[in-house]
Design an enzyme around this catalytic site. Sequence first.
Site, mmCIF file in Angstrom:
data_model
loop_
_atom_site.group_PDB
_atom_site.id
_atom_site.type_symbol
_atom_site.label_atom_id
_atom_site.label_comp_id
_atom_site.label_asym_id
_atom_site.label_seq_id
_atom_site.Cartn_x
_atom_site.Cartn_y
_atom_site.Cartn_z
ATOM 1 N N HIS A 299 52.441 -3.054 20.387
ATOM 2 C CA HIS A 299 51.852 -1.952 19.639
ATOM 3 C C HIS A 299 50.326 -2.066 19.572
ATOM 4 O O HIS A 299 49.593 -1.126 19.853
ATOM 5 C CB HIS A 299 52.410 -1.926 18.214
ATOM 6 C CG HIS A 299 53.900 -1.932 18.133
ATOM 7 N ND1 HIS A 299 54.661 -0.871 18.558
ATOM 8 C CD2 HIS A 299 54.768 -2.868 17.668
ATOM 9 C CE1 HIS A 299 55.946 -1.145 18.358
ATOM 10 N NE2 HIS A 299 56.040 -2.349 17.812
ATOM 11 N N ASP B 258 45.748 -7.930 11.325
ATOM 12 C CA ASP B 258 46.522 -8.789 10.422
ATOM 13 C C ASP B 258 47.219 -9.800 11.339
ATOM 14 O O ASP B 258 48.348 -9.606 11.707
ATOM 15 C CB ASP B 258 47.502 -7.997 9.568
ATOM 16 C CG ASP B 258 48.411 -7.079 10.377
ATOM 17 O OD1 ASP B 258 48.053 -6.719 11.518
ATOM 18 O OD2 ASP B 258 49.493 -6.718 9.889
#
Length: 316
Positions: free
Chosen positions: A242, A9
Amino acid sequence: MKKIILFADTGIDDAIALIYALTHPEIDLTAVVAGYGNTDRDRSARNAAYLLKLAGRTDIPVIAGSTLPLSGETPVFFPEIHGEEGLGPISPPMSQEPFQRRTNFTKLFQLIKQHPDELTIVTVGRCTSLAIAWYLSPEVMKLVKETYIMGGAFLEPGNVTEVAEANFYGDPQAADFVCQNAPGLTIIPLNVTRDALLTPALVDFIDTRADTPLQQVIKPILDFYYEAYQQLEPGIEGTPQHDLAAVIAALEIPGMFSYVSKQVKVEDEDGYAEGLSIADFRPGVEECTGTGCARVAASMDIGAFTANVLDILTRD
C-alpha cells in the site's frame, strides 16, 4: 529530483516504502516524520532511524510525530501483522529513548521554509501528524508543493471494518481535515493499492540481489508479512504494498496511475461508518476543482508497478 518528506508509521509496508525512497536515484528523501499507527510513535521513529542507519543516511532527520489521534483515544496497534517491534522478526539494536517525549514540528517547518514550493509530502500512515502541522502553521504548510496520501477505500470494502481503511479509520478527524483543506492533494486508496502485490517469488528474486544491509532486511520482513496476510486473507498471492504505491505515485511516472478528481469527506463520527471515505462516483457528476478537491487514483498498471519495484529494489 523529487524532494520528499515521508510521514510514516513505520511498520513493514512503510519500511519497504522507505527503503524504496532511499534507493531511488530520483528521490531526495529530506526527512521522515514518524508517528503512531502500525506500532507506537517511539518504535515507529526508532524503526525509521534504524533503516536510515542501515542505508548510511543518518544525515536525514527523523522527526517525532503524533502519539495519539486527534480524538485522544488510545490507538490500537497490530503486532500480529507487523511484529512486536514493527519490523516483523527484526528487533532493531537501537533505543527508542531519543524519541520519547520529543514531539516537535520545528524541524519540519524549518525544512519547508528552506525549500518553498519544492517539497512533496507523502503520508503513508495516520493523517494525525499532517493535520497537526496544518493546525500549528497553515502559512508554512502552504509552502508545500503537493501532498500524497495512502488512505481510504472507494467502491470497495475496507480492511479494518466493512467500510473503512486503516489509515483513515485510525484518525478519521485528521483524515477528513486533510482531505478538505490540503491543496494539491492526491489520494492513493486501498482499492488501488491492494493489487500492488509482491509475491514470495518476487521477494526471493529481490533477495538474490541483496548485497547491502538495507536490502537484506527486505526478505525477512516481507516473509513475516506474507504469513500474517495468509491469516487475514487465506490464499492471497503476495503482500499488498500500500505505502510503496503512494511513494511511486509521487514520482508521476506516465501511465502508472489513472485519476479522477473528487471532493472527499471522511466520516468522523463514532458509529458503524466511522472512517468511511466518501466521494460521489455517480455517472454524470462533474469533476471538481480547487481546495477540497483531490485527485483520487482509480487504477494502477500492475505490470509497470512490478517492473519498477524490481528495478529499484535490486539496484547495486
